[in-house]
Write a protein that holds these residues in place. Structure first.
Motif, PDB file in Angstrom:
ATOM      1  N   LEU A 145      15.710 -12.859 -81.770  1.00  0.00           N
ATOM      2  CA  LEU A 145      15.463 -13.062 -80.342  1.00  0.00           C
ATOM      3  C   LEU A 145      16.195 -14.299 -79.819  1.00  0.00           C
ATOM      4  O   LEU A 145      16.816 -14.261 -78.754  1.00  0.00           O
ATOM      5  CB  LEU A 145      13.957 -13.193 -80.100  1.00  0.00           C
ATOM      6  CG  LEU A 145      13.136 -11.934 -80.398  1.00  0.00           C
ATOM      7  CD1 LEU A 145      11.646 -12.230 -80.304  1.00  0.00           C
ATOM      8  CD2 LEU A 145      13.517 -10.807 -79.446  1.00  0.00           C
ATOM      9  N   ALA A 146      16.132 -15.401 -80.568  1.00  0.00           N
ATOM     10  CA  ALA A 146      16.748 -16.642 -80.110  1.00  0.00           C
ATOM     11  C   ALA A 146      18.265 -16.523 -80.037  1.00  0.00           C
ATOM     12  O   ALA A 146      18.895 -16.990 -79.074  1.00  0.00           O
ATOM     13  CB  ALA A 146      16.358 -17.796 -81.029  1.00  0.00           C
TER      14      ALA A 146
ATOM     15  N   TYR B 265      32.482 -10.831 -70.138  1.00  0.00           N
ATOM     16  CA  TYR B 265      31.847 -11.249 -71.389  1.00  0.00           C
ATOM     17  C   TYR B 265      30.330 -11.129 -71.271  1.00  0.00           C
ATOM     18  O   TYR B 265      29.641 -10.663 -72.182  1.00  0.00           O
ATOM     19  CB  TYR B 265      32.205 -12.702 -71.701  1.00  0.00           C
ATOM     20  CG  TYR B 265      33.569 -12.948 -72.303  1.00  0.00           C
ATOM     21  CD1 TYR B 265      34.704 -12.340 -71.798  1.00  0.00           C
ATOM     22  CD2 TYR B 265      33.717 -13.831 -73.361  1.00  0.00           C
ATOM     23  CE1 TYR B 265      35.948 -12.591 -72.350  1.00  0.00           C
ATOM     24  CE2 TYR B 265      34.953 -14.092 -73.920  1.00  0.00           C
ATOM     25  CZ  TYR B 265      36.071 -13.467 -73.406  1.00  0.00           C
ATOM     26  OH  TYR B 265      37.295 -13.718 -73.951  1.00  0.00           O
ATOM     27  N   LEU B 266      29.804 -11.587 -70.121  1.00  0.00           N
ATOM     28  CA  LEU B 266      28.362 -11.589 -69.915  1.00  0.00           C
ATOM     29  C   LEU B 266      27.805 -10.171 -69.865  1.00  0.00           C
ATOM     30  O   LEU B 266      26.733  -9.889 -70.411  1.00  0.00           O
ATOM     31  CB  LEU B 266      28.029 -12.330 -68.626  1.00  0.00           C
ATOM     32  CG  LEU B 266      26.571 -12.702 -68.401  1.00  0.00           C
ATOM     33  CD1 LEU B 266      26.084 -13.649 -69.480  1.00  0.00           C
ATOM     34  CD2 LEU B 266      26.393 -13.328 -67.016  1.00  0.00           C
TER      35      LEU B 266
ATOM     36  N   THR C 100      21.878  -8.290 -75.678  1.00  0.00           N
ATOM     37  CA  THR C 100      20.736  -9.196 -75.586  1.00  0.00           C
ATOM     38  C   THR C 100      19.495  -8.440 -75.136  1.00  0.00           C
ATOM     39  O   THR C 100      18.434  -8.506 -75.772  1.00  0.00           O
ATOM     40  CB  THR C 100      21.026 -10.324 -74.585  1.00  0.00           C
ATOM     41  OG1 THR C 100      22.142 -11.062 -75.034  1.00  0.00           O
ATOM     42  CG2 THR C 100      19.829 -11.246 -74.452  1.00  0.00           C
ATOM     43  N   PHE C 101      19.626  -7.717 -74.030  1.00  0.00           N
ATOM     44  CA  PHE C 101      18.468  -7.009 -73.506  1.00  0.00           C
ATOM     45  C   PHE C 101      18.080  -5.838 -74.411  1.00  0.00           C
ATOM     46  O   PHE C 101      16.915  -5.446 -74.468  1.00  0.00           O
ATOM     47  CB  PHE C 101      18.737  -6.551 -72.070  1.00  0.00           C
ATOM     48  CG  PHE C 101      18.870  -7.689 -71.103  1.00  0.00           C
ATOM     49  CD1 PHE C 101      17.922  -8.690 -71.066  1.00  0.00           C
ATOM     50  CD2 PHE C 101      19.957  -7.774 -70.251  1.00  0.00           C
ATOM     51  CE1 PHE C 101      18.035  -9.759 -70.187  1.00  0.00           C
ATOM     52  CE2 PHE C 101      20.087  -8.830 -69.370  1.00  0.00           C
ATOM     53  CZ  PHE C 101      19.119  -9.835 -69.334  1.00  0.00           C
ATOM     54  N   MET C 102      19.057  -5.301 -75.142  1.00  0.00           N
ATOM     55  CA  MET C 102      18.721  -4.283 -76.134  1.00  0.00           C
ATOM     56  C   MET C 102      17.810  -4.890 -77.196  1.00  0.00           C
ATOM     57  O   MET C 102      16.790  -4.283 -77.578  1.00  0.00           O
ATOM     58  CB  MET C 102      19.991  -3.733 -76.790  1.00  0.00           C
ATOM     59  CG  MET C 102      19.729  -2.519 -77.667  1.00  0.00           C
ATOM     60  SD  MET C 102      21.118  -2.072 -78.769  1.00  0.00           S
ATOM     61  CE  MET C 102      22.473  -1.978 -77.626  1.00  0.00           C
TER      62      MET C 102
ATOM     63  N   ILE D 185      20.193  -6.951 -88.017  1.00  0.00           N
ATOM     64  CA  ILE D 185      21.189  -6.736 -89.069  1.00  0.00           C
ATOM     65  C   ILE D 185      22.311  -5.848 -88.548  1.00  0.00           C
ATOM     66  O   ILE D 185      23.494  -6.126 -88.760  1.00  0.00           O
ATOM     67  CB  ILE D 185      20.522  -6.120 -90.313  1.00  0.00           C
ATOM     68  CG1 ILE D 185      19.589  -7.153 -90.958  1.00  0.00           C
ATOM     69  CG2 ILE D 185      21.571  -5.663 -91.327  1.00  0.00           C
ATOM     70  CD1 ILE D 185      18.718  -6.589 -92.066  1.00  0.00           C
ATOM     71  N   MET D 186      21.956  -4.770 -87.851  1.00  0.00           N
ATOM     72  CA  MET D 186      22.965  -3.875 -87.272  1.00  0.00           C
ATOM     73  C   MET D 186      23.838  -4.632 -86.269  1.00  0.00           C
ATOM     74  O   MET D 186      25.074  -4.544 -86.296  1.00  0.00           O
ATOM     75  CB  MET D 186      22.262  -2.702 -86.578  1.00  0.00           C
ATOM     76  CG  MET D 186      23.156  -1.832 -85.720  1.00  0.00           C
ATOM     77  SD  MET D 186      24.357  -0.870 -86.661  1.00  0.00           S
ATOM     78  CE  MET D 186      24.940   0.257 -85.370  1.00  0.00           C
ATOM     79  N   ALA D 187      23.203  -5.400 -85.390  1.00  0.00           N
ATOM     80  CA  ALA D 187      23.955  -6.150 -84.383  1.00  0.00           C
ATOM     81  C   ALA D 187      24.872  -7.171 -85.029  1.00  0.00           C
ATOM     82  O   ALA D 187      26.009  -7.391 -84.583  1.00  0.00           O
ATOM     83  CB  ALA D 187      22.988  -6.833 -83.412  1.00  0.00           C
TER      84      ALA D 187
END
Length: 476
Positions: free
Chosen positions: A57-58, A255-256, A263-265, A282-284
């Motif tokens: 999350l962070a 980029y954002l 991030t929201f995912m 891990i996937m990300a």
């Protein structure tokens, strides 16, 4: 001036070699930088599931802020590269100095955005208080790191633009050793230090970034190569800052858009629990690690294309772009094959928790499709930025990644259409939670739409847009 810096490739073979010569140090440097995240994920994953969930999350929050601000600063790459191609060397020093001012201003904006993590975590539902506390502590440490991290990106942009990527590569490689040592000390609490978990990973990141800035300042001051640019910070200059912002804001927007999609995912997937969050992380992380090759090739190809534009050679610019696309696609296919063959041992290296591993292995079923389109989008975006075109690509990415990927993913994963793709997820990603699998499926589809639309725009721009003049322009 260095003759190597002005070498102009002629013919396909020379163009391919030039891209690879500049691309491999960028890739190694990016891998070294990415190793920070890999070390954080792997070491917190072996500390506890709570620490891994907090890291997921962070990092999602921090990366959203950092990548968006980095995109603004990366406007320096095409600007300085066009000056380098046109031999306007004093303008490079001026632009870099103003980019340093811009980085300091952006660090204030980013720090404020990370001061209120509960606002970000509101999307994640009922987050465990222990996880929430570690998220807050991790982000506090990264607020301290942000000014150094952004100033270091100006050094990265400068060296990329003038075909000197090995400088940043060496600093990043040195940073891996510092990062591993500091993580070991602070995450696990060695030599009597408290075991800080995810907060310790944030502290180590802050220390490494400030060390990196110190090393880069030493190189810029001592290496005679940089004297030709007259590097100076000087006073803030409205005209130069305006040029950086006109190109940098839509670049940062692109980029954002891309990073907030993930991030929201992550924040949405957290609704399915700690194990789903850990598997998604891990996937990300693997997707981001795979992305380093097309990113390095995109950066190097874009810089060389911008140098060609600045020198008034549109044919060389188009040839460089086509060569970059060919190399990046080949690299993407090889990366996919390697990861899929070794996916079991890779996941075991990330976590010792069996439930997290099952989720991660299931989600990896979508990696091949996602990475192929992600690679194409990355290269095409950097080629368009070489022509100083950023607004159109930003709008395309907003419609595809936010509209189709994020909004469509939420609708079908957690919204009114929840469960509609359960069968598809079960077939393509066995073992993955329905919500997380649906989000990755829609993200892949959105990436395909974005990359193909950007390709259409790029070939129209490359065929019709005139090259920038090679002669210096008078300043107002």
């Amino acid at each position: 001036m260095s003759e190597a810096g002005l070498a102009l490739p002629s013919g396909w073979g020379a163009t391919l070699r030039r891209i690879l010569q500049q691309g491999w140090p960028v890739l190694v440097g990016q891998w070294a930088s990415m190793a920070f995240g890999v070390l954080d994920t792997a070491m917190t994953g072996h500390a506890s599931p709570v620490a891994l969930a907090a890291m997921a999350l962070a990092v999602s929050i921090y990366v959203t802020v950092f990548i968006g601000l980095t995109g603004v600063l990366h406007a320096l790459i095409p600007i300085a590269a066009q000056h380098f191609g046109g031999r306007r060397l004093a303008e490079i020093g001026r632009a870099w100095g103003q980019a340093v001012w811009l980085s300091l201003g952006l660090s204030v904006v980013g720090g404020l955005a990370m001061l209120f993590p509960d606002t970000w975590l509101a999307m994640s539902g009922d987050v465990d208080p222990a996880v929430r506390a570690q998220v807050r502590g991790y982000l506090a440490m990264l607020i301290v790191a942000l000014p150094a991290a952004l100033v270091f990106r100006t050094v990265y942009a400068l060296n990329t633009a003038v075909s000197r990527p090995k400088v940043v590569m060496m600093i990043n490689i040195a940073g891996i050793g510092f990062k591993a040592l500091f993580n070991w000390l602070f995450i696990y609490g060695k030599f009597g230090l408290p075991a800080l978990g995810a907060v310790g990973a944030g502290l180590s990141t802050a220390l490494v970034f400030w060390i990196s800035v110190g090393l880069s300042a030493l190189v810029l001051r001592r290496d005679p190569f940089y004297r030709q640019f007259g590097l100076r910070i000087g006073r803030p200059d409205r005209k130069t800052l305006g040029e950086l912002l006109r190109l940098g804001l839509p670049m940062g927007g692109s980029y954002l858009i891309e990073v907030t999609s993930f991030t929201f995912m992550a924040l949405l997937v957290a609704r399915e629990g700690v194990y789903a969050t850990g598997g998604h992380q891990i996937m990300a992380n693997l997707v981001a690690l795979c992305f380093m090759m097309p990113l390095a090739l995109g950066v190097s190809t874009g810089a060389l294309t911008a140098q060609a534009i600045g020198s008034g050679d549109p044919l060389r610019a188009r040839r460089t772009g086509a060569a970059g696309l060919m190399i990046s696609t080949t690299g993407a296919l090889l990366t996919i094959a390697a990861v899929m063959l070794a996916r079991g041992p890779i996941v075991q290296a990330y976590t010792s928790d069996a439930q997290v591993a099952v989720v991660a292995l299931g989600l990896l079923g979508m990696l091949a499709f996602f990475h192929l389109f992600d690679s194409l989008q990355c290269m095409t975006s950097y080629l368009l930025r070489a022509y100083k075109m950023a607004v159109g690509p930003m709008l395309i990415q907003a419609g595809a990644l936010w509209g189709i990927g994020l909004l469509g993913g939420w609708w079908l994963a957690f919204g009114p259409g929840a469960g509609a793709l359960r069968g598809v997820v079960g077939m393509l990603m066995p073992g993955a939670p329905t919500g997380a699998g649906t989000m990755w499926l829609m993200a892949t589809f959105s990436m395909a739409v974005s990359s193909l639309m950007l390709q259409y725009v790029y070939w129209r721009v490359a065929a019709r847009r005139p090259a920038a003049p090679a002669v210096p322009q008078p300043r107002a």
